[in-house]
Scaffold this motif. Structure first.
Motif, PDB file in Angstrom:
ATOM      1  N   MET A 398      39.269  37.577  36.293  1.00  0.00           N
ATOM      2  CA  MET A 398      39.842  36.886  37.085  1.00  0.00           C
ATOM      3  C   MET A 398      41.077  37.320  37.843  1.00  0.00           C
ATOM      4  SD  MET A 398      39.933  33.461  34.777  1.00  0.00           S
ATOM      5  CE  MET A 398      41.209  32.644  35.563  1.00  0.00           C
ATOM      6  N   THR A 399      41.764  38.226  37.266  1.00  0.00           N
ATOM      7  CA  THR A 399      42.840  39.079  37.554  1.00  0.00           C
ATOM      8  C   THR A 399      42.262  39.997  38.705  1.00  0.00           C
ATOM      9  OG1 THR A 399      44.186  38.950  35.688  1.00  0.00           O
ATOM     10  CG2 THR A 399      44.781  40.549  36.886  1.00  0.00           C
ATOM     11  N   THR A 400      41.029  40.543  38.306  1.00  0.00           N
ATOM     12  CA  THR A 400      40.509  41.540  39.377  1.00  0.00           C
ATOM     13  C   THR A 400      40.420  41.036  40.606  1.00  0.00           C
ATOM     14  OG1 THR A 400      39.347  42.543  37.454  1.00  0.00           O
ATOM     15  CG2 THR A 400      38.880  43.122  39.839  1.00  0.00           C
ATOM     16  N   LEU A 401      39.774  39.766  40.700  1.00  0.00           N
ATOM     17  CA  LEU A 401      39.417  38.780  41.877  1.00  0.00           C
ATOM     18  C   LEU A 401      40.671  38.507  42.425  1.00  0.00           C
ATOM     19  CD1 LEU A 401      36.563  36.947  40.466  1.00  0.00           C
ATOM     20  CD2 LEU A 401      36.473  38.831  42.210  1.00  0.00           C
ATOM     21  N   THR A 402      41.743  38.137  41.627  1.00  0.00           N
ATOM     22  CA  THR A 402      43.113  37.659  42.334  1.00  0.00           C
ATOM     23  C   THR A 402      43.722  38.962  43.058  1.00  0.00           C
ATOM     24  OG1 THR A 402      43.329  36.066  40.863  1.00  0.00           O
ATOM     25  CG2 THR A 402      45.401  36.790  41.885  1.00  0.00           C
ATOM     26  N   LEU A 403      43.631  40.071  42.447  1.00  0.00           N
ATOM     27  CA  LEU A 403      44.213  41.255  43.146  1.00  0.00           C
ATOM     28  C   LEU A 403      43.282  41.787  44.186  1.00  0.00           C
ATOM     29  CD1 LEU A 403      45.057  43.364  39.829  1.00  0.00           C
ATOM     30  CD2 LEU A 403      46.888  42.297  41.389  1.00  0.00           C
ATOM     31  N   LEU A 404      41.940  41.700  44.243  1.00  0.00           N
ATOM     32  CA  LEU A 404      41.138  41.949  45.505  1.00  0.00           C
ATOM     33  C   LEU A 404      41.637  41.257  46.572  1.00  0.00           C
ATOM     34  CD1 LEU A 404      37.748  42.471  43.625  1.00  0.00           C
ATOM     35  CD2 LEU A 404      39.338  44.252  44.771  1.00  0.00           C
ATOM     36  N   ARG A 405      41.638  39.564  46.216  1.00  0.00           N
ATOM     37  CA  ARG A 405      41.997  38.678  47.227  1.00  0.00           C
ATOM     38  C   ARG A 405      43.343  39.243  47.871  1.00  0.00           C
ATOM     39  NH1 ARG A 405      39.090  34.968  44.173  1.00  0.00           N
ATOM     40  NH2 ARG A 405      41.016  34.611  42.874  1.00  0.00           N
ATOM     41  N   HIS A 406      44.350  39.728  47.137  1.00  0.00           N
ATOM     42  CA  HIS A 406      45.723  39.784  47.505  1.00  0.00           C
ATOM     43  C   HIS A 406      45.431  41.266  48.686  1.00  0.00           C
ATOM     44  CE1 HIS A 406      49.980  40.187  47.534  1.00  0.00           C
ATOM     45  NE2 HIS A 406      50.020  41.409  47.272  1.00  0.00           N
ATOM     46  N   GLU A 407      44.639  42.070  48.263  1.00  0.00           N
ATOM     47  CA  GLU A 407      44.395  43.105  49.170  1.00  0.00           C
ATOM     48  C   GLU A 407      43.357  42.820  50.287  1.00  0.00           C
ATOM     49  OE1 GLU A 407      45.737  46.250  48.687  1.00  0.00           O
ATOM     50  OE2 GLU A 407      46.711  45.491  46.970  1.00  0.00           O
ATOM     51  N   GLY A 408      42.968  41.661  50.510  1.00  0.00           N
ATOM     52  CA  GLY A 408      42.353  41.135  51.867  1.00  0.00           C
ATOM     53  C   GLY A 408      40.894  41.485  51.721  1.00  0.00           C
ATOM     54  N   SER A 410      37.044  40.153  50.683  1.00  0.00           N
ATOM     55  CA  SER A 410      36.544  38.869  50.350  1.00  0.00           C
ATOM     56  C   SER A 410      35.780  38.920  49.042  1.00  0.00           C
ATOM     57  CB  SER A 410      35.315  38.799  51.494  1.00  0.00           C
ATOM     58  OG  SER A 410      34.550  37.712  51.239  1.00  0.00           O
ATOM     59  N   THR A 411      36.042  37.755  48.352  1.00  0.00           N
ATOM     60  CA  THR A 411      35.310  37.532  47.109  1.00  0.00           C
ATOM     61  C   THR A 411      34.636  36.188  46.893  1.00  0.00           C
ATOM     62  OG1 THR A 411      37.341  36.179  46.513  1.00  0.00           O
ATOM     63  CG2 THR A 411      37.460  38.336  45.853  1.00  0.00           C
ATOM     64  N   GLY A 412      33.716  35.954  48.125  1.00  0.00           N
ATOM     65  CA  GLY A 412      32.857  34.875  48.249  1.00  0.00           C
ATOM     66  C   GLY A 412      31.666  35.186  47.160  1.00  0.00           C
ATOM     67  N   TRP A 413      31.293  36.389  46.902  1.00  0.00           N
ATOM     68  CA  TRP A 413      30.191  36.669  46.087  1.00  0.00           C
ATOM     69  C   TRP A 413      30.376  36.383  44.371  1.00  0.00           C
ATOM     70  CZ3 TRP A 413      32.445  40.164  42.422  1.00  0.00           C
ATOM     71  CH2 TRP A 413      33.504  40.779  42.896  1.00  0.00           C
ATOM     72  N   ALA A 414      31.850  35.951  44.293  1.00  0.00           N
ATOM     73  CA  ALA A 414      32.256  36.088  42.813  1.00  0.00           C
ATOM     74  C   ALA A 414      31.751  34.798  42.143  1.00  0.00           C
ATOM     75  CB  ALA A 414      33.786  35.750  42.806  1.00  0.00           C
ATOM     76  N   GLY A 415      31.654  33.621  42.752  1.00  0.00           N
ATOM     77  CA  GLY A 415      30.899  32.376  42.095  1.00  0.00           C
ATOM     78  C   GLY A 415      29.667  32.505  41.670  1.00  0.00           C
ATOM     79  N   ALA A 419      28.105  33.023  37.655  1.00  0.00           N
ATOM     80  CA  ALA A 419      27.124  31.930  37.376  1.00  0.00           C
ATOM     81  C   ALA A 419      25.998  32.884  36.726  1.00  0.00           C
ATOM     82  CB  ALA A 419      26.763  31.022  38.281  1.00  0.00           C
ATOM     83  N   ILE A 420      25.679  34.007  37.361  1.00  0.00           N
ATOM     84  CA  ILE A 420      24.426  34.806  36.860  1.00  0.00           C
ATOM     85  C   ILE A 420      24.910  35.504  35.529  1.00  0.00           C
ATOM     86  CG2 ILE A 420      23.137  36.722  37.135  1.00  0.00           C
ATOM     87  CD1 ILE A 420      23.120  35.801  40.225  1.00  0.00           C
ATOM     88  N   LEU A 421      25.927  36.028  35.251  1.00  0.00           N
ATOM     89  CA  LEU A 421      26.402  36.855  34.029  1.00  0.00           C
ATOM     90  C   LEU A 421      26.509  35.680  33.014  1.00  0.00           C
ATOM     91  CD1 LEU A 421      29.276  39.112  35.340  1.00  0.00           C
ATOM     92  CD2 LEU A 421      27.154  39.904  34.466  1.00  0.00           C
ATOM     93  N   LEU A 422      26.997  34.492  33.270  1.00  0.00           N
ATOM     94  CA  LEU A 422      27.230  33.438  32.138  1.00  0.00           C
ATOM     95  C   LEU A 422      25.858  33.370  31.651  1.00  0.00           C
ATOM     96  CD1 LEU A 422      29.240  31.981  30.601  1.00  0.00           C
ATOM     97  CD2 LEU A 422      29.216  30.320  32.229  1.00  0.00           C
ATOM     98  N   ALA A 423      25.010  32.922  32.592  1.00  0.00           N
ATOM     99  CA  ALA A 423      23.715  32.370  32.273  1.00  0.00           C
ATOM    100  C   ALA A 423      22.921  33.555  31.457  1.00  0.00           C
ATOM    101  CB  ALA A 423      22.879  31.962  33.534  1.00  0.00           C
TER     102      ALA A 423
END
Length: 472
Positions: A398-408, A410-415, A419-423
């Motif tokens: 989650m921190t990784t994605l927050t920092l990536l968004r801060h750097e501009g 795109s994290t649209g692939w994250a959702g 879901a795939i990792l959790l499943a």
């Protein structure tokens, strides 16, 4: 047989006459053994980078909101530690075993270095207490949230630097050339121990070859993490350093099934079960959830109103020191005593309730299977390691994605990726449970019946992440 006179490293003695092995894993283990000096130099390089990233940001002013990783050392250090370092160290345990511990970890390197120059005292019984991995993980997780370790460099210096100093002190006082801290006290040792059971690599011990080597003159191996080599059957404790490769012509790096250790080697352990169920699947979930929970906000508002009505204001004071509770008024980010109490209650209370629910469901599953014993349910808990490890990885990322968004970025692939990792992790845990249940024997109907409460426990765990990522 006389002592070896070859100009090979000491750990290779009495293995020089064996046939040349052709399999890549075994050869790679020998490379690690024969080039240990280069590995140590790499470790010192990591130590220098680690200290720079830890100390320099702590003595600099906090960066402005506009700062980016490529133009401010504090943001770069935050990205390295919490965006890359910790999430992917966890992932490396599943892919490569505890290679991080043996090849790169700065704490392990400094602990062994100080032990080489230390007093060499006997390791006391209190250090050997089996509950330390669980307790250290819980306390570090809670304290890190209270001081906002992911956000602020002084907090990172306090938590990570404090752990490093403690590792060096433990090395200085106890053991001789050993990593006492890593084996018994490291806050993430228990998690690494569990995740390494899934690694497809391990140092395999040939018991027959070991037996045949008795009576020969053997130069001993310094196994820094104190693994009993003759009895080593898995990768959970091994640091993958390669020092023992070829030892007694009986040890070599080999490939195995990622499920082998859990299904065929792992035994029941109440503290490991507590770490899996209450620590990784409970308290860690609370640590990642609390800042997004609408329920915690509602409870805080209600309690604050109740206190104000009674003219009780001290719990609302937010002047606690930064090393006790988050206190950065210049950024309008400070925790009151009420905040601290509620965060601790949410993490510990919620985590323990979740852990209790998982344990009850596993005990029900255990009762459905033949061969039930006092600790047999803790063996079944081992099957939840993939799900538990995935949860900690998702939380840290989650921190990784927050920092990536801060750097501009795109994290649209994250959702979908989440879901795939959790499943996959939940299904893998269910499969491991089924394999462990099959080892208990009995009719198919009993195994199917046991699968229901196990699936319910995993569904409850999965629901916590659905709430965090897709509902709140």
């Amino acid at each position: 047989m006389s002592a070896c006179q070859h100009d090979t490293p000491a750990m290779a003695c009495c293995g020089a006459s064996r046939p040349v092995r052709q399999r890549f894993p075994a050869r790679f283990g020998d490379v690690l053994r024969d080039h240990a000096h280069w590995l140590r130099r790499l470790q010192w390089l990591v130590v220098l980078v680690y200290l720079a990233l830890l100390v320099i940001p702590a003595i600099l002013p906090l960066p402005p909101d506009s700062a980016r990783a490529f133009d401010h050392v504090t943001v770069a250090a935050q990205f390295m530690f919490w965006g890359i370092w910790w999430p992917f160290v966890l992932l490396s345990m599943v892919l490569m075993g505890r290679a991080w511990c043996g090849w790169l970890c700065p704490e392990g390197m400094l602990a062994e270095w100080s032990s080489e120059r230390g007093r060499g005292g006997a390791i006391p019984r209190w250090i050997r207490w089996e509950g330390w991995p669980f307790l250290a993980f819980v306390l570090t997780t809670l304290y890190g949230q209270l001081v906002s370790v992911y956000q602020y460099p002084k907090a990172a210096l306090l938590v990570l630097g404090g752990s490093t100093v403690a590792a060096m002190l433990a090395g200085y006082w106890y053991g001789r050339n050993k990593r006492v801290w890593c084996r018994y006290l490291c806050p993430v040792n228990g998690v690494f121990h569990l995740l390494a059971k899934l690694a497809p690599w391990h140092y395999r011990v040939d018991s027959e070859a070991w037996r045949k080597s008795k009576g020969q003159v053997i130069i001993p191996i310094n196994c820094a993490p104190l693994v009993p080599l003759a009895q080593m059957k898995g990768a959970a404790q091994c640091h993958m350093c390669g020092r023992c490769s070829g030892y007694r012509d009986a040890i070599e790096l080999a490939v195995r099934s990622p499920e082998n250790e859990i299904v065929h080697v792992a035994h029941g352990d109440k503290w490991q079960a507590r770490l899996i169920l209450t620590g990784m699947m409970g308290i860690a979930v609370g640590a990642f959830q609390w800042s997004a929970s609408p329920h915690l906000v509602s409870i805080k508002q209600a309690l604050a109103a109740w206190l104000i009505e009674r003219d009780v204001y001290w719990p609302l004071d937010d002047s606690a020191p930064w090393w006790l509770l988050t206190h950065y008024p210049e950024l309008n980010d400070s925790f009151s005593w009420l905040d601290g109490a509620l965060i601790a209650a949410y993490i510990l209370g919620g985590g323990m309730l979740l852990g209790l629910a998982y344990a009850i469901l596993l005990r029900i599953a255990d009762a459905c299977l033949p061969g039930k014993t006092a600790g047999s349910w803790t063996v079944l808990a081992q099957s939840f390691i993939p799900a538990a490890g995935c949860g900690v990885f998702l939380g840290l990322s989650m921190t990784t994605l927050t920092l990536l968004r801060h750097e501009g970025v795109s994290t649209g692939w994250a959702g979908p990726a989440r879901a795939i990792l959790l499943a996959v992790a939940l299904l893998w845990s269910l499969r491991l449970f089924w394999r462990l249940a099959a080892r208990r024997g009995g009719v198919l109907a009993r195994r199917l019946l046991a699968l229901l409460p196990a699936a319910a426990a995993l569904a409850l765990f999965g629901w916590q992440w659905v709430l965090l990522f897709w509902r709140w």
